[in-house]
Scaffold this active site. Structure first.
Site, PDB file in Angstrom:
ATOM      1  N   ASN A  10     -32.797 -39.184   3.672  1.00 40.98           N
ATOM      2  CA  ASN A  10     -32.293 -37.855   4.020  1.00 40.98           C
ATOM      3  C   ASN A  10     -33.444 -37.102   4.680  1.00 40.98           C
ATOM      4  O   ASN A  10     -34.360 -36.657   4.004  1.00 40.98           O
ATOM      5  CB  ASN A  10     -31.830 -37.146   2.729  1.00 40.98           C
ATOM      6  CG  ASN A  10     -31.473 -35.695   2.962  1.00 40.98           C
ATOM      7  OD1 ASN A  10     -31.345 -35.245   4.104  1.00 40.98           O
ATOM      8  ND2 ASN A  10     -31.315 -34.944   1.874  1.00 40.98           N
ATOM      9  N   HIS A  93     -25.158 -31.543  -1.378  1.00 39.95           N
ATOM     10  CA  HIS A  93     -26.586 -31.561  -1.713  1.00 39.95           C
ATOM     11  C   HIS A  93     -26.963 -30.202  -2.305  1.00 39.95           C
ATOM     12  O   HIS A  93     -26.431 -29.171  -1.893  1.00 39.95           O
ATOM     13  CB  HIS A  93     -27.413 -31.855  -0.456  1.00 39.95           C
ATOM     14  CG  HIS A  93     -28.844 -32.147  -0.775  1.00 39.95           C
ATOM     15  ND1 HIS A  93     -29.749 -31.169  -1.117  1.00 39.95           N
ATOM     16  CD2 HIS A  93     -29.524 -33.316  -0.828  1.00 39.95           C
ATOM     17  CE1 HIS A  93     -30.917 -31.731  -1.376  1.00 39.95           C
ATOM     18  NE2 HIS A  93     -30.814 -33.031  -1.214  1.00 39.95           N
ATOM     19  N   GLU A  95     -29.404 -28.369  -1.847  1.00 34.15           N
ATOM     20  CA  GLU A  95     -29.918 -27.410  -0.861  1.00 34.15           C
ATOM     21  C   GLU A  95     -28.770 -26.741  -0.104  1.00 34.15           C
ATOM     22  O   GLU A  95     -28.930 -25.641   0.423  1.00 34.15           O
ATOM     23  CB  GLU A  95     -30.903 -28.120   0.084  1.00 34.15           C
ATOM     24  CG  GLU A  95     -32.220 -28.396  -0.639  1.00 34.15           C
ATOM     25  CD  GLU A  95     -33.017 -29.573  -0.125  1.00 34.15           C
ATOM     26  OE1 GLU A  95     -32.749 -30.053   0.993  1.00 34.15           O
ATOM     27  OE2 GLU A  95     -33.903 -30.045  -0.866  1.00 34.15           O
ATOM     28  N   GLU A 168     -28.959 -36.302  -8.336  1.00 36.60           N
ATOM     29  CA  GLU A 168     -30.232 -35.711  -7.917  1.00 36.60           C
ATOM     30  C   GLU A 168     -30.532 -34.469  -8.758  1.00 36.60           C
ATOM     31  O   GLU A 168     -30.087 -33.369  -8.413  1.00 36.60           O
ATOM     32  CB  GLU A 168     -30.159 -35.294  -6.447  1.00 36.60           C
ATOM     33  CG  GLU A 168     -29.938 -36.425  -5.481  1.00 36.60           C
ATOM     34  CD  GLU A 168     -30.479 -36.078  -4.099  1.00 36.60           C
ATOM     35  OE1 GLU A 168     -31.264 -36.863  -3.571  1.00 36.60           O
ATOM     36  OE2 GLU A 168     -30.132 -35.008  -3.566  1.00 36.60           O
ATOM     37  N   GLY A 174     -38.269 -33.078  -4.341  1.00 36.31           N
ATOM     38  CA  GLY A 174     -39.427 -32.566  -3.626  1.00 36.31           C
ATOM     39  C   GLY A 174     -40.578 -32.122  -4.512  1.00 36.31           C
ATOM     40  O   GLY A 174     -41.513 -31.477  -4.050  1.00 36.31           O
ATOM     41  N   SER A 214     -37.709 -37.311  -5.713  1.00 33.59           N
ATOM     42  CA  SER A 214     -39.083 -37.817  -5.769  1.00 33.59           C
ATOM     43  C   SER A 214     -39.178 -39.332  -5.926  1.00 33.59           C
ATOM     44  O   SER A 214     -40.078 -39.835  -6.616  1.00 33.59           O
ATOM     45  CB  SER A 214     -39.883 -37.098  -6.868  1.00 33.59           C
ATOM     46  OG  SER A 214     -39.992 -35.720  -6.552  1.00 33.59           O
TER      47      SER A 214
END
Ligand code: PGA
Length: 257
Positions: A10, A93, A95, A168, A174, A214
């Site tokens: 991604n 997602h 985000e 996730e 991240g 991660s």
């Protein structure tokens, strides 16, 4: 893992045409690691150029609109990304859920539009740190998925092929710190139960559940050893062929490491 591991990059909002050489390198490496299914979700602007050149990897989008077309300035439909060469789309997602206020209902509408357009979907789910610390992560993710996934329907066939779940945890994205093997295993087992409840043993039992947050070459083998981890959704470490294919290699041939 019974099926070929699915390793998806991604790229988020990273990548201009200068990154095409990296995509080429990933495609070449993927041709040498056929035990693994490698895919890339670049920004919209790179879908077609990567699709045109790729011989092995499949290309996907990171989002799509729920409508087929219309007066939606700045949006892009599932049909459009499919036309550009996308074979799948990442939906829900965190985000997008956080930064664009996407609700479960909206994510479900997008999923239905994507499947209608002939795309496969990668449906993301995951709890934030407060939910994890309160001990209700599993219940939260189950509810989120129940409300985001397309409802079972006679017209919805090939679920195992067309729907992948990406677990996730938001606090692992991240941050450099992935979830523990125990937490991943517990969550994937619950997601598997839900998939079987929704879509039946044959389809729900076979659909892939991948982990994201991660993942790097250094921790990939440990994560892939967890039962019912069918691959990875990789952000930062997918931006270079070296680190991304290090992860793919760990999925395909752990003994090669
Ligand atoms: P990360 O991102 O690998 O950089 O943690 C994963 C994702 O957001 O899909």
């Amino acid at each position: 893992m019974t099926r070929r591991p699915y390793i998806v990059g991604n790229w988020k909002m990273h990548g201009t045409r200068a990154m095409l050489s990296e995509a080429r390198a990933i495609d070449r490496a993927a041709q040498r690691h056929m035990k693994v299914e490698v895919a890339l979700a670049p920004p919209f602007t790179l879908i077609h150029p990567i699709h045109r050149e790729a011989e092995q990897i499949s290309v996907g989008a990171q989002d799509c609109h729920q409508a087929e077309g219309g007066a939606f300035t700045g949006d892009i439909s599932a049909t459009m990304v499919a036309d550009a060469g996308a074979k799948f789309v990442i939906l829900g997602h965190s985000e997008r859920r956080q930064g664009h206020a996407e609700t479960d209902a909206l994510v479900r509408a997008k999923a239905e539009a994507a499947l209608t357009a002939g795309l496969r979907i990668i449906m993301c789910c995951g709890e934030n740190i407060a939910t994890r610390e309160s001990g209700s992560a599993v219940a939260f993710v189950r509810k989120q998925l129940e409300a985001s996934l397309p409802a079972p329907d006679d017209a919805l066939t090939d679920v195992a092929e067309r729907i992948t779940i990406a677990y996730e945890p938001i606090w692992a994205i991240g941050t450099g710190t992935a979830a523990t093997a125990d937490d991943i295993g517990e969550m994937h087992a619950e997601i598997r139960r839900l998939l079987i409840e929704l879509y039946g043993e044959e389809q729900g039992g076979e659909a892939r559940i991948i982990y994201g947050g991660s993942v790097k070459p250094e921790n990939a083998a440990e994560i892939f050893a967890v039962p019912d981890v069918g691959g990875a959704l990789v952000g930062g470490a997918s931006l270079t062929a070296d680190s991304f294919m290090g992860i793919a290699l760990a999925a395909g041939e752990p003994s090669d490491l």
